[in-house]
Design an enzyme around this catalytic site. Structure first.
Site, PDB file in Angstrom:
ATOM      1  N   ASP A   6       1.444  38.300 -12.307  1.00  0.00           N
ATOM      2  CA  ASP A   6       0.444  37.471 -11.625  1.00  0.00           C
ATOM      3  C   ASP A   6      -0.962  37.811 -12.098  1.00  0.00           C
ATOM      4  O   ASP A   6      -1.409  38.957 -12.006  1.00  0.00           O
ATOM      5  CB  ASP A   6       0.551  37.678 -10.113  1.00  0.00           C
ATOM      6  N   LYS A  58       6.370  39.173  -2.846  1.00  0.00           N
ATOM      7  CA  LYS A  58       4.997  39.075  -3.340  1.00  0.00           C
ATOM      8  C   LYS A  58       4.221  40.334  -2.987  1.00  0.00           C
ATOM      9  O   LYS A  58       4.736  41.262  -2.346  1.00  0.00           O
ATOM     10  CB  LYS A  58       4.336  37.818  -2.787  1.00  0.00           C
ATOM     11  N   LYS A  66       3.366  24.768  -3.436  1.00  0.00           N
ATOM     12  CA  LYS A  66       2.066  24.191  -3.063  1.00  0.00           C
ATOM     13  C   LYS A  66       2.136  22.669  -3.164  1.00  0.00           C
ATOM     14  O   LYS A  66       1.458  22.027  -3.958  1.00  0.00           O
ATOM     15  CB  LYS A  66       0.969  24.754  -3.957  1.00  0.00           C
ATOM     16  N   ARG A  88       0.820  -1.215   0.000  1.00  0.00           N
ATOM     17  CA  ARG A  88       0.000   0.000   0.000  1.00  0.00           C
ATOM     18  C   ARG A  88       0.855   1.268   0.000  1.00  0.00           C
ATOM     19  O   ARG A  88       0.569   2.226  -0.724  1.00  0.00           O
ATOM     20  CB  ARG A  88      -0.956  -0.020   1.202  1.00  0.00           C
ATOM     21  N   GLU A 104       6.952  39.783  -7.625  1.00  0.00           N
ATOM     22  CA  GLU A 104       5.625  39.610  -8.220  1.00  0.00           C
ATOM     23  C   GLU A 104       4.943  40.964  -8.398  1.00  0.00           C
ATOM     24  O   GLU A 104       4.982  41.808  -7.496  1.00  0.00           O
ATOM     25  CB  GLU A 104       4.771  38.727  -7.308  1.00  0.00           C
TER      26      GLU A 104
END
Length: 298
Positions: free
Chosen positions: A220, A165, A133, A98, A199
């Site tokens: 972005d 960012k 992510k 598994r 960004e």
């Protein structure tokens, strides 16, 4: 680069989670002397990743077990194709099954999806890259799967490179600094080897960022038309990365804008595991348990 140590950390944690006190079913049902041969078989087409994880899982359970790989990471395969043959103690194969399948299925799903994105950008300069992510604890494995699918890796962690960012910029602007001043001050604190990416979410932010001499600018959630304008405005002064709104229906148009990089969070954060099965044939002494178990993948 995916190291053996990174693989073993994941495999050992997964095996402890799956059988913290042993496999009570196999230990009670399958004779200790029983041996088996099992085949990892594709139930659907895809691109393979995770062969090192598969081998490491079985070896961790039973160092005497054997794995015969019949395909390599990055290979495309069809439904019904045998990807690997495993031989050894029947208990060991059932114990490792598994965890080995879970990891190989997920990594092959990532490689398969990445290959689809790469195919849709063929003929352009754009490279498909991953993001942070990722599944906690599986980042190194998942990034390796992206490469197996023909993609590239973005920064591995917050420690590897600077990525300024929109929230960072909002704090700086509120403090009274201009974007250019803040970025130049930040660069003065960094090693000359540190890559700096910034960004932006509007075209009118681009010049102020470029004035600081950054390495990569991320556009972005730009429209296709604005991406073209942004690439023209940057004019080779930095690498251009497109991010946001990227899926299999939009990636070709994004690539056609002339960007250098397209970051795709979906490669790892919402990928579907590929359907792989383990067809196992257990040879046990007569009178103990039935021989010929098939597709023991529950």
């Amino acid at each position: 680069m995916l190291t053996d140590d990174a693989i073993l950390q994941v495999v050992r944690a997964a095996l402890r989670e799956d059988a913290p006190w042993g496999d009570v079913t196999s230990d009670a049902l399958i004779p200790e002397t029983a041996t088996a041969t099992a085949a990892v078989v594709a139930r659907e087409p895809g691109v393979l990743s995770g062969t090192r994880v598969l081998v490491a899982t079985l070896s961790e359970v039973d160092p005497l077990a054997e794995v015969e790989l019949q395909a390599a990471d990055g290979d495309a395969f069809v439904a019904g194709q045998t990807l690997a043959v495993l031989r050894g103690s029947a208990r060991s194969l059932l114990r490792a099954e598994r965890v080995a399948l879970n990891l190989t299925q997920r990594l092959s799903g990532i490689a398969t999806l990445t290959a689809q994105y790469v195919a849709l950008t063929e003929g352009t300069r754009a490279q498909i890259v991953d993001t942070r992510k990722t599944t906690p604890g599986l980042r190194a494995l998942e990034r390796d799967a992206v490469v197996a699918g023909g993609g590239r890796n973005h920064r591995f962690s917050l420690s590897d490179a600077v990525l300024v960012k929109d929230n960072h910029l909002a704090v700086l602007i509120a403090s009274g600094l201009t974007v250019t001043e803040a970025l130049l001050a930040m660069k003065g604190k960094l090693s000359h080897t540190t890559h700096v990416e910034v960004e932006v979410d509007r075209i009118d932010q681009i010049e102020a960022v470029l004035a600081a001499g950054i390495d990569t600018i991320m556009l972005d959630n730009f429209s296709s038309a604005d991406l073209v304008s942004g690439v023209e405005l940057v004019a080779g002064r930095a690498l251009v990365e497109a991010s946001g709104g990227v899926d299999l229906t939009t990636v070709a148009a994004i690539a056609a804008s002339g960007v250098d990089l397209i970051s795709v969070g979906a490669l790892t954060h919402s990928v579907r595991a590929l359907d792989l099965g383990l067809d196992i044939d257990v040879d046990v002494p007569a009178g103990r348990t039935p021989a010929g178990f098939a597709r023991a993948d529950a």
